[in-house]
Motif scaffolding. Structure first.
Motif, PDB file in Angstrom:
ATOM      1  N   GLY A  29       8.400 -12.688   6.484  1.00 12.50           N
ATOM      2  CA  GLY A  29       7.086 -11.716   5.760  1.00 12.50           C
ATOM      3  C   GLY A  29       6.596 -10.936   6.728  1.00 12.50           C
ATOM      4  N   PRO A  30       6.020  -9.904   6.285  1.00 20.00           N
ATOM      5  CA  PRO A  30       5.221  -9.106   7.252  1.00 20.00           C
ATOM      6  C   PRO A  30       4.039  -9.830   7.726  1.00 20.00           C
ATOM      7  CG  PRO A  30       4.282  -8.544   5.164  1.00 20.00           C
ATOM      8  CD  PRO A  30       5.466  -9.529   4.683  1.00 20.00           C
ATOM      9  N   SER A  31       3.767  -9.341   9.284  1.00 20.24           N
ATOM     10  CA  SER A  31       2.568  -9.976   9.782  1.00 20.24           C
ATOM     11  C   SER A  31       1.349  -9.475   9.126  1.00 20.24           C
ATOM     12  CB  SER A  31       2.547  -9.609  11.421  1.00 20.24           C
ATOM     13  OG  SER A  31       2.443  -8.213  11.606  1.00 20.24           O
ATOM     14  N   LEU A  32       0.261 -10.359   9.372  1.00 19.24           N
ATOM     15  CA  LEU A  32      -0.903  -9.941   8.922  1.00 19.24           C
ATOM     16  C   LEU A  32      -1.486  -8.590   9.439  1.00 19.24           C
ATOM     17  CD1 LEU A  32      -3.213 -10.485   6.808  1.00 19.24           C
ATOM     18  CD2 LEU A  32      -4.319 -12.231   8.393  1.00 19.24           C
ATOM     19  N   ARG A  33      -1.162  -8.574  10.875  1.00 20.28           N
ATOM     20  CA  ARG A  33      -1.511  -7.359  11.597  1.00 20.28           C
ATOM     21  C   ARG A  33      -0.938  -5.980  11.175  1.00 20.28           C
ATOM     22  NH1 ARG A  33      -5.443  -5.809  14.670  1.00 20.28           N
ATOM     23  NH2 ARG A  33      -5.226  -8.050  15.739  1.00 20.28           N
ATOM     24  N   SER A  34       0.426  -6.146  10.785  1.00 14.68           N
ATOM     25  CA  SER A  34       1.200  -5.043  10.017  1.00 14.68           C
ATOM     26  C   SER A  34       0.429  -4.522   8.581  1.00 14.68           C
ATOM     27  CB  SER A  34       2.551  -5.395   9.792  1.00 14.68           C
ATOM     28  OG  SER A  34       2.885  -6.076   8.799  1.00 14.68           O
ATOM     29  N   LEU A  35      -0.151  -5.489   8.018  1.00 12.93           N
ATOM     30  CA  LEU A  35      -0.731  -5.165   6.667  1.00 12.93           C
ATOM     31  C   LEU A  35      -1.833  -4.583   7.065  1.00 12.93           C
ATOM     32  CD1 LEU A  35       1.127  -7.639   5.510  1.00 12.93           C
ATOM     33  CD2 LEU A  35      -0.656  -7.646   3.749  1.00 12.93           C
ATOM     34  N   MET A  36      -2.732  -5.152   8.086  1.00 20.42           N
ATOM     35  CA  MET A  36      -4.122  -4.205   8.610  1.00 20.42           C
ATOM     36  C   MET A  36      -3.830  -3.004   9.083  1.00 20.42           C
ATOM     37  SD  MET A  36      -5.943  -7.464  10.204  1.00 20.42           S
ATOM     38  CE  MET A  36      -5.517  -6.994  11.741  1.00 20.42           C
ATOM     39  N   ASP A  37      -2.903  -2.850   9.827  1.00 14.42           N
ATOM     40  CA  ASP A  37      -2.340  -1.530  10.218  1.00 14.42           C
ATOM     41  C   ASP A  37      -2.179  -0.683   9.011  1.00 14.42           C
ATOM     42  OD1 ASP A  37      -2.613  -2.467  12.718  1.00 14.42           O
ATOM     43  OD2 ASP A  37      -0.714  -2.663  13.282  1.00 14.42           O
TER      44      ASP A  37
END
Length: 121
Positions: A29-37
């Motif tokens: 799944g997507p990293s939490l960092r990529s969601l924040m970005d």
């Protein structure tokens, strides 16, 4: 974000065991960092909430590029609600002892329904 948006983000995959499941499982799944970005969040604290209102807080500056991920797939299949889905915040527990603490286990929220940036005080 909807499922299509999550799936359009760069995906991270790893295999790990967990204290809640048997054997080694492949998560992706997507990293939490990529969601924040994607949401333009670069500082502060996040509150993540599960369907049963269980909530955790995570400081943005503690989130790494590839850990944790918001797992959308487990062993290549969508995660059912019965199996802690559809979204589960997962760390690569087997990779490093730093991911094997009570704090990290408590942050491994499943049946995730919302992620919000906490308001500034």
């Amino acid at each position: 974000m909807d499922a299509a948006t999550l799936n359009a983000l760069p995906q991270v995959s790893f295999e790990t065991s967990t204290i809640w499941t048997d054997g080694t499982i492949s998560f992706s799944g997507p990293s939490l960092r990529s969601l924040m970005d994607q949401a333009g969040i670069s500082d502060g604290q996040l509150t993540l909430t599960a369907i049963n209102d269980y909530a955790i807080q995570v400081a943005v500056d503690e989130i790494e590029d590839n850990a944790p991920i918001v797992a959308t797939l487990m062993n290549g299949e969508p995660i059912s609600r019965r199996e802690k889905g559809p979204y589960w915040l997962v760390y690569p527990y087997d990779v490093d002892a730093k991911y094997q603490s009570e704090v990290i286990y408590a942050q491994s929220i499943w049946q995730l329904v919302s992620i919000e940036r906490d308001a500034e005080n």
